[in-house]
Structures are given as structure tokens and as C-alpha cells.
Motif scaffolding. Structure first.
Motif, PDB file in Angstrom:
ATOM      1  N   SER A 253      49.212  55.961  78.727  1.00  0.00           N
ATOM      2  CA  SER A 253      48.656  54.627  78.767  1.00  0.00           C
ATOM      3  C   SER A 253      47.154  54.643  79.013  1.00  0.00           C
ATOM      4  N   TYR A 283      48.585  49.684  77.098  1.00  0.00           N
ATOM      5  CA  TYR A 283      47.418  49.384  77.924  1.00  0.00           C
ATOM      6  C   TYR A 283      46.133  49.948  77.326  1.00  0.00           C
ATOM      7  N   HIS A 307      50.751  45.636  75.907  1.00  0.00           N
ATOM      8  CA  HIS A 307      49.726  45.212  76.868  1.00  0.00           C
ATOM      9  C   HIS A 307      48.330  45.685  76.465  1.00  0.00           C
TER      10      HIS A 307
END
Length: 530
Positions: A253, A283, A307
């Protein structure tokens, strides 16, 4: 009281500038050691290497690298390399303005400089492949390839490699930094042959938590009438089996791609299929980048890149018509493509504040699509999508969303002769609000097979206004339509709907088209026959 959208936009810009400032400070080019501009450290010449490039220096260079510590490539030196040379000592630093030059035919399917240690720095060196050594199959070859953690490649110039610089796909390596580098990329794509599909990148990270900041990536020119078909300018990608470290923590991430430029060759004969690619990296932040002249997509955000934020980027398409590059794949083509396939779920993505400027009408502006996967929770806000002209048939769409759930299109501006300004198909829980749309050759907003709200949009000088076809539930409220040439509103085959507080100005051919919409209620509209 500050308007909520204005406040959100302001906060996003402040956060973006703060992030760039902090990251830029952490990767500033290191000052040269010593005084008066002099550098300190061992030179390959001390180990018998020829700095003129006339004699092979590979063995001497390997002896030089073996000592580790502070190492220098003297400015103006050119060391001929015929095999991979490797850094194996942690905390090695190589600086200077000298060059490592691949010898003719010697490095096919081989990397020039491999960093097989942690915490190393490469600062300001040159790597060159003057004979453009390339291969469409076999091992990928890199100019610089990292096999470790927390390494930095700064201020380097890497010219005419298939994979200029990147993290090896042979393991899970993390926290590497690429900043202020210049890469000129030699593609390996073969038109119509399906070869070279895994190479042709400027910066490629197959690791995790990578920072890629302020690099210049350009395609090399084609040769002998054959275009240079590069793959991706900057690529961050998760590989199967690398999701968890020894403690069970997901290292894949939070990669960052900030302030980079990806461009075609000066003569336009070398181009990237994709300027930027984020594949399976949650992310991820893609902020403040520039991309021009791609043949497939400006940015491809795909897989489980949950995200992630795509914000403040500029994509300019100067290509007129489709390139034949990789045509057998029949790719979706867009400036920004958010995409899920193969049963993968992609959710909670923000695409905000991007500038898209298209010279012709062969690409969508922003596209969201589920193609055998599941996309949900996408917010597309405050983007500008403009098109100068369309060639032949009308352009595709400024914003196109297909088979996704819970998608919000808010505050976007879409100008020019798109086929449709906004088009949504088969999307439960969709919203199009506070968008400004002008110049569409079809409908400004066309929604089919959704439960949707279309509210407070401003529509001008389009062929059609708002189309709602086969939507299970819909609310069309507070829109302002002016100088629409065809239907202001077209409502057919829908379920329960409310049309409220809309204003239709000018002289459309027909203000309202109704078909099989007995459940629709009209309340408080102006210029609309109820």
C-alpha cells in the motif's frame, strides 16, 4: 458560509501542496561532498578502469563496487560495460557525473547496474545504451534494477533502455525512492505480434511503498520508419504472492507518484501506451503529474487499488486518431481509466481536480468500468474535460461510467463536441450533480439502467439535455438547460421518478419526450410542459 464544494476543493489543494512539500524536502538532491565543488570517494580508475570507453571496464567496475562506501564516477568519464555489475554492500553511495555505457550487443536480457543491497544511493550518474540493445522476449533488462529496501535513485540520467530503472519483480522490496531522474525509454512492443508486452517502461516498481517524485520520462524516437512502441512511463504494480510480509502486514500500500512528466519523443514517433499505471496498489496517491500523447490511457488505475487518490494531474492528448500499437488487445482508451476485471473488487477511489485537454475525439475523458470485476465508491469531482475537435464521428464521452456501484460525479466541467458529456450505464446509486456541460453532440447527460439523481447541473449549447432511459428510480432536480437544440428532457421506460425545479431556456426542438413513464411526477419546473 463557505460552500461545501468550495471548502472541499480548498482542503484538497492544501493537502496536496503540503504533501508535495514534505516529500520534496525528504528527497532533495544531496550536496556534493568536499569543498569548492570537489568530490571525495574511490574512482573506477583506481581499479584499472579505462575512463575513455575504448576498453572494457566491467571487471574493474565490479572491483570498484565491491568495496562499497563512497564511490565516484568522475565527470566526463565513460566506462564500457559488457555484463551486469552489482552493488552488494549496504549503504553504498555512488555519485558523480560519469557514464556507464553498454557495449554493443553485450547486455541483451541483462541489467547494466544491479543494486543487491539495502540503503544505497545513486546520485547524478549516467547510464547509456547507445546501440539501443533490445529484446521482445526473455528476461527484462534494466538500466538500474533494485533488489533491496530503502534505496534511492536521484538525479540520474538513463538513456535508451527497455526498462530504464525499477524494482525487481523477483521479490517484495519496499520503501525505495526515485526522484529527479531523466529516463529515455526504448519500447519493445511489436505491432500486431503480441511481443514485448512486459517491457518498455521508464520507472517500474514491482515492490511496495515506493515514492516516485519529479522525474522526466520520455519515449525515444522510432527508427527506420518503425515507431517506438513503449509500454508505460511510470508503473507501480502488485505481483501475486507478495501481499504480506513475514509479520502478516500488507506492504503493497501507499505508493506515491507525484510531480512527474511523461511525454512522447520530440518528433512523435515514440509514444507510451500508458503514461501512468497503478495496478493493485491500495492507498496510492497520484498527484500533480503531467502526461501527453499516450496511445491507450493517460492513467490506468486497475485491480484492487482501493482508497487511492488521483488529483491535480494534467493529461494532454495531441494524438490525432488511434495508433496501431497493441491494437490486438482492443483496449479502452481514456485520459483516466478506473477499471476492474477478473472478479477483482476496486472501491473507494477519488478522482479530483484533474485537467484533461484532448486534441481530437478518439478517447474518453474519464472512464470508470467494471469488466468482470466490481467497482464501487468512486467519486469524480471538480475535473475539467475539454476537447478541441472531433475527427469523423463524434467523440466518445467526457465522463463515462459503466457497470459500477455508488458513483458520484460532482462539480465537473465538460466542454466540446463529445458524443455525450456524461454517460452512465447500469450503475445502481449514481449521482450527477453541479456539473457544467457544453457543446455535446448528443445528450449532455445520458443515464441508462440506474437508480440516479441528476441535480443542479448547468447545460448549454448541446444537442440534447438530459436523457433518462430504463432507470429504476430517478430524481431530476434543479437543472438549468439553455440553448439545447433537441430534446430538453427525454424520459423513457423508467420506474418511479421526480422531475422538480428545472429550468429550460432557449428554443429546443421539443422540450420534453415521454415514453412509458407513468410513475413520473413533475413539480415546479420552468419552461417545461408538465
Amino acid at each position: 458560509m463557505i460552500d461545501p464544494l468550495a471548502r472541499r476543493s480548498m482542503l484538497q489543494k492544501v493537502a496536496m501542496l503540503t504533501t508535495i512539500g514534505a516529500l520534496g524536502a525528504s528527497v532533495q538532491p544531496a550536496a556534493a561532498s568536499g569543498t569548492g565543488g570537489a568530490t571525495k570517494g574511490a574512482s573506477p580508475v583506481d581499479h584499472g578502469a579505462d575512463p575513455t570507453g575504448r576498453r572494457d571496464a566491467t571487471e574493474a567496475l565490479q572491483r570498484w563496487l565491491a568495496q562499497g562506501g563512497e564511490l565516484v564516477l568522475p565527470a566526463g568519464s565513460r566506462f564500457a560495460v559488457s555484463d551486469t555489475i552489482s552493488v552488494r554492500q549496504a549503504n553504498t553511495r555512488i555519485s558523480g557525473r560519469g557514464s556507464l555505457v553498454a557495449r554493443p550487443g553485450a547486455l541483451v536480457n541483462k541489467t547494466l547496474l544491479a543494486v543487491e543491497a539495502d540503503d544505497c544511493i545513486l546520485d547524478g550518474i549516467y547510464l547509456e545504451n547507445p546501440d539501443r540493445i533490445a529484446a521482445a522476449d526473455g528476461l527484462q533488462s534494466f538500466g538500474i534494477e533494485l533488489f533491496g529496501h530503502r534505496n534511492r535513485v536521484l538525479n540520474c540520467t538513463i538513456l535508451d533502455f527497455q526498462m530504464c530503472v525499477g524494482v525487481s519483480p523477483t521479490g517484495e522490496f519496499y520503501d525505495n525512492v526515485f526522484a529527479f531522474n531523466h529516463c529515455r525509454v526504448l519500447g519493445a512492443g511489436r505491432y500486431g505480434e503480441g511481443k514485448g508486452e512486459d517491457r518498455g517502461d521508464g520507472i517500474a516498481d514491482f515492490g511496495a511503498r515506493t515514492r516516485i517524485i519529479a522525474n522526466m520520462i520520455e519515449a525515444a524516437s522510432g527508427r527506420n520508419g518503425v515507431p517506438n512502441d513503449c509500454r508505460i512511463g511510470i508503473d507501480v504494480e502488485r505481483l501475486p504472492g507478495y501481499e504480506l510480509d513475514a509479520t502478516g502486514v500488507d506492504n503493497n500500500s501507499a505508493s506515491e507518484i507525484i510531480g512527474n512528466m511523461v511525454i512522447p519523443s520530440p518528433d512523435g514517433t515514440g509514444r507510451f501506451r500508458r503514461c501512468y499505471s497503478v495496478e493493485g496498489i491500495p492507498y496510492c496517491r497520484v498527484i500533480g503529474n503531467y502526461g501527453r500523447g499516450w496511445t491507450w490511457d493517460g492513467l490506468w488505475l486497475v485491480g484492487s487499488s482501493d482508497h487511492s487518490i488521483v488529483s491535480g494531474n494534467t493529461f494532454r492528448q495531441d494524438l490525432i486518431g488511434h495508433s496501431r500499437a497493441g491494437a490486438e488487445w482492443q483496449p479502452d482508451r481514456a485520459a483516466i481509466l478506473v477499471y476492474a476485471t477478473g472478479g477483482v473488487t476496486l472501491r473507494d477511489v477519488l478522482v479530483s481536480g484533474n485537467m484533461i485537454d484532448m486534441a481530437s475525439g478518439d478517447f474518453n475523458g474519464i472512464q470508470v468500468r467494471s469488466a468482470g470485476g466490481h467497482v464501487s465508491g468512486v467519486v469524480i469531482s471538480d475535473n475539467v474535460c475539454t476537447i478541441t475537435r472531433s475527427v469523423g464521428k463524434a467523440a466518445p464521452c467526457g465522463l463515462l461510467v459503466t457497470d459500477a456501484r455508488d458513483v458520484q460525479l460532482v462539480g465537473n466541467r465538460i466542454d466540446g463536441p463529445w458524443q455525450h458529456g456524461v454517460r452512465i450505464q447500469d450503475c445502481p446509486d449514481a449521482e450527477v450533480a453541479m456539473c457544467r456541460i457544453s457543446g455535446a453532440k448528443g445528450f449532455a447527460i445520458s443515464v441508462q439502467g440506474a437508480s440516479v439523481r441528476m441535480g443542479q447541473n448547468s447545460i448549454g449549447s448541446c444537442e440534447g439535455g438530459i436523457e433518462s432511459a430504463g432507470n429504476s428510480e430517478y430524481l431530476i432536480d434543479g437543472n438549468h438547460l439553455k440553448d439545447v437544440r433537441g430534446f430538453g428532457l427525454s424520459l423513457v421506460d423508467g420506474g418511479s421518478g421526480i422531475v422538480s425545479g428545472n429550468i429550460v431556456r432557449g428554443a429546443p426542438l421539443r422540450v420534453l419526450k415521454l415514453g412509458n413513464t407513468s410513475g413520473t411526477r413533475f413539480v415546479g419546473n420552468i419552461g417545461l410542459a408538465e
